[in-house]
Design a protein around this motif. Structure first.
Motif, PDB file in Angstrom:
ATOM      1  N   CYS A 123       1.354  -1.725  -0.069  1.00  0.00           N
ATOM      2  CA  CYS A 123       0.310  -0.110  -0.129  1.00  0.00           C
ATOM      3  C   CYS A 123       0.621   1.475   0.500  1.00  0.00           C
ATOM      4  O   CYS A 123       2.116   1.676   0.997  1.00  0.00           O
ATOM      5  CB  CYS A 123      -1.130  -0.225   1.587  1.00  0.00           C
ATOM      6  N   ARG A 150      -6.446  -9.022   3.351  1.00  0.00           N
ATOM      7  CA  ARG A 150      -6.367  -8.104   1.532  1.00  0.00           C
ATOM      8  C   ARG A 150      -7.712  -7.746   2.083  1.00  0.00           C
ATOM      9  O   ARG A 150      -7.899  -6.509   1.069  1.00  0.00           O
ATOM     10  CB  ARG A 150      -6.168  -8.667   0.270  1.00  0.00           C
ATOM     11  N   THR A 151      -8.984  -8.672   2.344  1.00  0.00           N
ATOM     12  CA  THR A 151     -10.036  -8.548   2.089  1.00  0.00           C
ATOM     13  C   THR A 151     -10.747  -7.473   3.280  1.00  0.00           C
ATOM     14  O   THR A 151     -10.689  -7.909   4.093  1.00  0.00           O
ATOM     15  CB  THR A 151     -10.923  -9.834   2.301  1.00  0.00           C
ATOM     16  N   HIS A 152     -11.388  -6.780   2.853  1.00  0.00           N
ATOM     17  CA  HIS A 152     -12.647  -5.375   3.698  1.00  0.00           C
ATOM     18  C   HIS A 152     -13.002  -5.983   4.429  1.00  0.00           C
ATOM     19  O   HIS A 152     -12.628  -5.714   5.616  1.00  0.00           O
ATOM     20  CB  HIS A 152     -12.651  -4.254   2.797  1.00  0.00           C
ATOM     21  N   ARG A 179     -11.032  -7.236   7.914  1.00  0.00           N
ATOM     22  CA  ARG A 179     -10.374  -6.295   8.742  1.00  0.00           C
ATOM     23  C   ARG A 179     -11.386  -6.053  10.472  1.00  0.00           C
ATOM     24  O   ARG A 179     -11.170  -5.055   9.985  1.00  0.00           O
ATOM     25  CB  ARG A 179      -9.916  -4.564   8.022  1.00  0.00           C
ATOM     26  N   GLU A 235     -11.000  -1.947  12.306  1.00  0.00           N
ATOM     27  CA  GLU A 235     -12.546  -1.818  12.545  1.00  0.00           C
ATOM     28  C   GLU A 235     -13.011  -1.566  13.658  1.00  0.00           C
ATOM     29  O   GLU A 235     -13.218  -0.434  13.867  1.00  0.00           O
ATOM     30  CB  GLU A 235     -13.132  -2.366  11.407  1.00  0.00           C
ATOM     31  N   GLN A 291     -13.562   2.179  10.822  1.00  0.00           N
ATOM     32  CA  GLN A 291     -13.772   1.844   8.943  1.00  0.00           C
ATOM     33  C   GLN A 291     -12.462   1.164   8.956  1.00  0.00           C
ATOM     34  O   GLN A 291     -11.650   0.742   9.759  1.00  0.00           O
ATOM     35  CB  GLN A 291     -12.713   3.657   8.405  1.00  0.00           C
ATOM     36  N   THR A 292     -12.473   0.312   7.797  1.00  0.00           N
ATOM     37  CA  THR A 292     -11.735  -0.999   6.879  1.00  0.00           C
ATOM     38  C   THR A 292     -10.508  -0.453   6.771  1.00  0.00           C
ATOM     39  O   THR A 292      -9.623  -1.027   5.718  1.00  0.00           O
ATOM     40  CB  THR A 292     -12.400  -1.401   6.817  1.00  0.00           C
ATOM     41  N   GLY A 293     -10.435   1.101   5.908  1.00  0.00           N
ATOM     42  CA  GLY A 293      -8.783   1.495   4.918  1.00  0.00           C
ATOM     43  C   GLY A 293      -7.633   1.824   6.204  1.00  0.00           C
ATOM     44  O   GLY A 293      -7.726   1.897   7.191  1.00  0.00           O
TER      45      GLY A 293
END
Length: 85
Positions: free
Chosen positions: A12, A36-38, A41, A45, A50-52
């Motif tokens: 990233c 990798r998969t939101h 995460r 979170e 949030q998942t970013g």
């Protein structure tokens, strides 16, 4: 265990920007690699809402779940950089 924890995803570019600043300031920090998969995460979170990524926490300064690489870099510079003195 360091006061600062960085939640990141390998590869990233925004995470790399934050890591570069942490390294430039010679700060000790822990890394937690997120899936990798939101949807997977959940740990990041729970911390940030949030998942970013990237996301940091800084226990020494009461920072829980700061996101957005530009905001993180600015925070690190203001808190630990030359401007902090």
């Amino acid at each position: 265990m360091a006061d600062i924890t960085l939640y990141e995803l390998p590869g990233c570019p925004f995470c790399a920007k934050v890591r570069s600043k942490l390294d430039e300031l010679d700060l000790e920090y822990d890394i937690i690699e997120v899936p990798r998969t939101h949807g997977d995460r959940t740990e990041v979170e729970n911390v940030s809402g949030q998942t970013g990524v990237p996301v940091i926490t800084d226990e020494a300064n009461g920072v829980d779940g700061m996101n957005e690489s530009d905001d993180i870099v600015e925070y690190l510079e203001e808190t630990y950089g030359e401007r902090a003195t």
